[in-house]
Design a protein around this motif. Structure first.
Motif, PDB file in Angstrom:
ATOM      1  N   CYS A   1       0.779  -1.370   0.060  1.00 19.20           N
ATOM      2  CA  CYS A   1      -0.582   0.016  -0.581  1.00 19.20           C
ATOM      3  C   CYS A   1       0.804   1.457   0.244  1.00 19.20           C
ATOM      4  N   ALA A   2       1.746   1.314   0.867  1.00 18.12           N
ATOM      5  CA  ALA A   2       2.567   2.700   0.688  1.00 18.12           C
ATOM      6  C   ALA A   2       3.764   2.498  -0.636  1.00 18.12           C
ATOM      7  N   GLU A   3       3.882   1.917  -1.376  1.00 10.22           N
ATOM      8  CA  GLU A   3       4.684   1.674  -2.054  1.00 10.22           C
ATOM      9  C   GLU A   3       3.004   2.634  -3.591  1.00 10.22           C
ATOM     10  N   LYS A   4       1.890   2.453  -3.549  1.00  9.06           N
ATOM     11  CA  LYS A   4       0.765   3.282  -3.967  1.00  9.06           C
ATOM     12  C   LYS A   4       0.624   4.575  -3.723  1.00  9.06           C
ATOM     13  N   CYS A   5       0.671   4.832  -2.416  1.00  9.33           N
ATOM     14  CA  CYS A   5       0.874   6.025  -1.413  1.00  9.33           C
ATOM     15  C   CYS A   5       1.829   7.910  -2.226  1.00  9.33           C
ATOM     16  N   TYR A   6       0.901   8.249  -2.616  1.00 11.13           N
ATOM     17  CA  TYR A   6       2.631   9.083  -3.309  1.00 11.13           C
ATOM     18  C   TYR A   6       2.081  10.181  -2.311  1.00 11.13           C
ATOM     19  N   ALA A   7       1.453  10.200  -1.459  1.00  8.43           N
ATOM     20  CA  ALA A   7       0.843  11.564  -0.436  1.00  8.43           C
ATOM     21  C   ALA A   7       1.874  11.040   0.987  1.00  8.43           C
ATOM     22  N   GLU A   8       2.821   9.604   0.733  1.00  8.59           N
ATOM     23  CA  GLU A   8       3.565   9.140   1.282  1.00  8.59           C
ATOM     24  C   GLU A   8       3.094   9.552   2.804  1.00  8.59           C
ATOM     25  N   ALA A   9       1.525   9.502   3.167  1.00  6.89           N
ATOM     26  CA  ALA A   9       1.022   8.756   3.943  1.00  6.89           C
ATOM     27  C   ALA A   9       1.057   7.960   4.870  1.00  6.89           C
ATOM     28  N   LEU A  10       1.358   6.741   3.129  1.00  7.80           N
ATOM     29  CA  LEU A  10       1.708   5.427   4.554  1.00  7.80           C
ATOM     30  C   LEU A  10       2.867   4.915   4.082  1.00  7.80           C
ATOM     31  N   TYR A  11       3.934   4.371   4.727  1.00 13.07           N
ATOM     32  CA  TYR A  11       5.042   4.409   4.647  1.00 13.07           C
ATOM     33  C   TYR A  11       5.672   3.324   5.747  1.00 13.07           C
ATOM     34  N   LEU A  12       6.663   2.486   4.917  1.00 10.68           N
ATOM     35  CA  LEU A  12       7.316   1.673   5.704  1.00 10.68           C
ATOM     36  C   LEU A  12       8.640   2.499   6.273  1.00 10.68           C
ATOM     37  N   CYS A  13       8.424   1.828   7.817  1.00 10.25           N
ATOM     38  CA  CYS A  13       9.254   2.202   8.589  1.00 10.25           C
ATOM     39  C   CYS A  13      10.277   1.610   9.074  1.00 10.25           C
ATOM     40  N   GLY A  14      11.685   1.847   8.078  1.00 12.07           N
ATOM     41  CA  GLY A  14      12.844   0.949   9.024  1.00 12.07           C
ATOM     42  C   GLY A  14      13.724   1.062   7.225  1.00 12.07           C
ATOM     43  N   LYS A  15      14.710   1.534   6.731  1.00 14.20           N
ATOM     44  CA  LYS A  15      15.835   0.834   5.909  1.00 14.20           C
ATOM     45  C   LYS A  15      16.542   0.415   6.070  1.00 14.20           C
TER      46      LYS A  15
END
Ligand code: SF4
Ligand code: SF4
Length: 322
Positions: A112-126
């Protein structure tokens, strides 16, 4: 230990912050690693506690399902996203229909985060290799050189990723960078000892002098923490002791006096005591990764913090309120 094909350690971070003036001397860049064995209820970085990557959602960034054609809901094959609350659009007063993540169905896959261009959803951790992180940290070398600053490795608890941390610290010292390690101290001594050749300063947390009370609240005993800091002092390492002042846990005068007595026994190793008054700015962060209710407390007053500072200063310690 995770490694890449060249056998270099790989570490997992949740943030890198430049221009930090609160994590040691001068201007610093602080690398925040994921994973921590403690469970402090007041943690202001709840996203740091688990090693795994976690789906996060920032409601204020969410454009609403109508504006983005429900991209995240369509992307989730586990049906873990449903319609949630609405909020007012500050531009025209209309209602924005936001989402809600069903945490029991979400496996943090990140689709889902990949599709959220607003970056409201993001994966925490890199993930970074030790070389990649070092290269990033060296980009700020001019600031370190001109301000007497350097790099601080923080967390979470960085000692939980010791192979990676040791490798990064070693690489930084090869470039003559001042290094600080911000740690809870909860680790086996041989793990702590591996950092000593490459660490100039330890930012070392002390939370409670009574081990039973310590364990009841943060879920680990304090004996390894106290033993490790004594050994660091015996080995001539420099220490800034950090004491989070938490109402109804460790803020009482008796505990503060016992902590001061303990610190005086560490001798010249202690360059500074930093009192960190509880604040509730982390509460909103919990809501990004969880639906669980979070306990809040009333922050200690400025006058009370000054009183604790005076008590500790009375032991001959250099005390600041952070
Ligand atoms: S989280 Fe992102 S993709 Fe989902 S509704 Fe909000 S803006 Fe759209
Ligand atoms: S991270 Fe994966 S499982 Fe969780 S809500 Fe997003 S798409 Fe669904």
């Amino acid at each position: 230990m995770e490694t890449n094909k060249e056998q270099e350690p790989i570490g997992r971070l949740y943030d890198i912050q430049g221009f930090s003036v609160q994590d040691g001397p001068g201007i610093r860049t602080t690398a925040f690693l994921k994973g921590c064995p403690l469970r402090c209820p007041w943690c202001h970085s709840p996203e740091s506690q688990l090693y795994k990557k976690q789906l996060s959602w920032m409601s204020m960034r969410c454009l609403g399902v109508d504006a983005c054609n429900s991209r995240c809901i369509k992307a989730c094959t586990k049906n873990a996203i449903e319609l949630g609350q609405t909020r007012e659009n500050i531009q025209d007063g209309s209602e924005i229909q936001m989402i809600h993540v069903k945490r029991d169905l979400c496996d943090d896959c990140g689709d889902c985060a990949e599709k959220c261009y607003a970056e409201a959803l993001y994966l925490c951790g890199k993930d970074y290799t030790a070389s990649e992180l070092t290269e990033r940290l060296l980009q700020d070398k001019n600031f370190y050189d001109t301000s007497g600053g350097g790099v601080t490795i923080s967390g979470g608890e960085p000692l939980t990723q010791i192979d990676f941390v040791e490798c990064v610290l070693k690489k930084l010292k090869e470039h003559d960078i001042h290094t600080a390690l911000d740690t809870t101290g909860f680790a086996k001594w041989d793990v702590v000892a591996r950092t000593m050749p490459y660490t100039d300063l330890y930012l070392y947390d002390l939370k409670h002098m009574d081990s039973k009370k310590h364990e009841a609240v943060v879920k680990v005993p304090n004996e390894p923490i106290l033993e490790n800091v004594q050994k660091l002092a015996e080995n001539g390492k420099k220490l800034q002791i950090r004491i989070p002042v938490i109402p109804l846990f460790n803020h009482d005068e008796e505990n503060i006096r016992k902590t001061a007595e303990f610190c005086t026994k560490l001798g010249d190793a202690v360059t500074m005591i930093q009192l960190l008054p509880y604040h509730n700015l982390g509460v909103m962060k919990y809501l990004r990764i969880s639906d669980e209710p979070v306990a809040e407390a009333t922050p200690p007053s400025d006058a009370y913090m000054e009183k604790l500072k005076d008590i500790m200063s009375g032991y001959g310690l250099h005390v600041t309120i952070h």
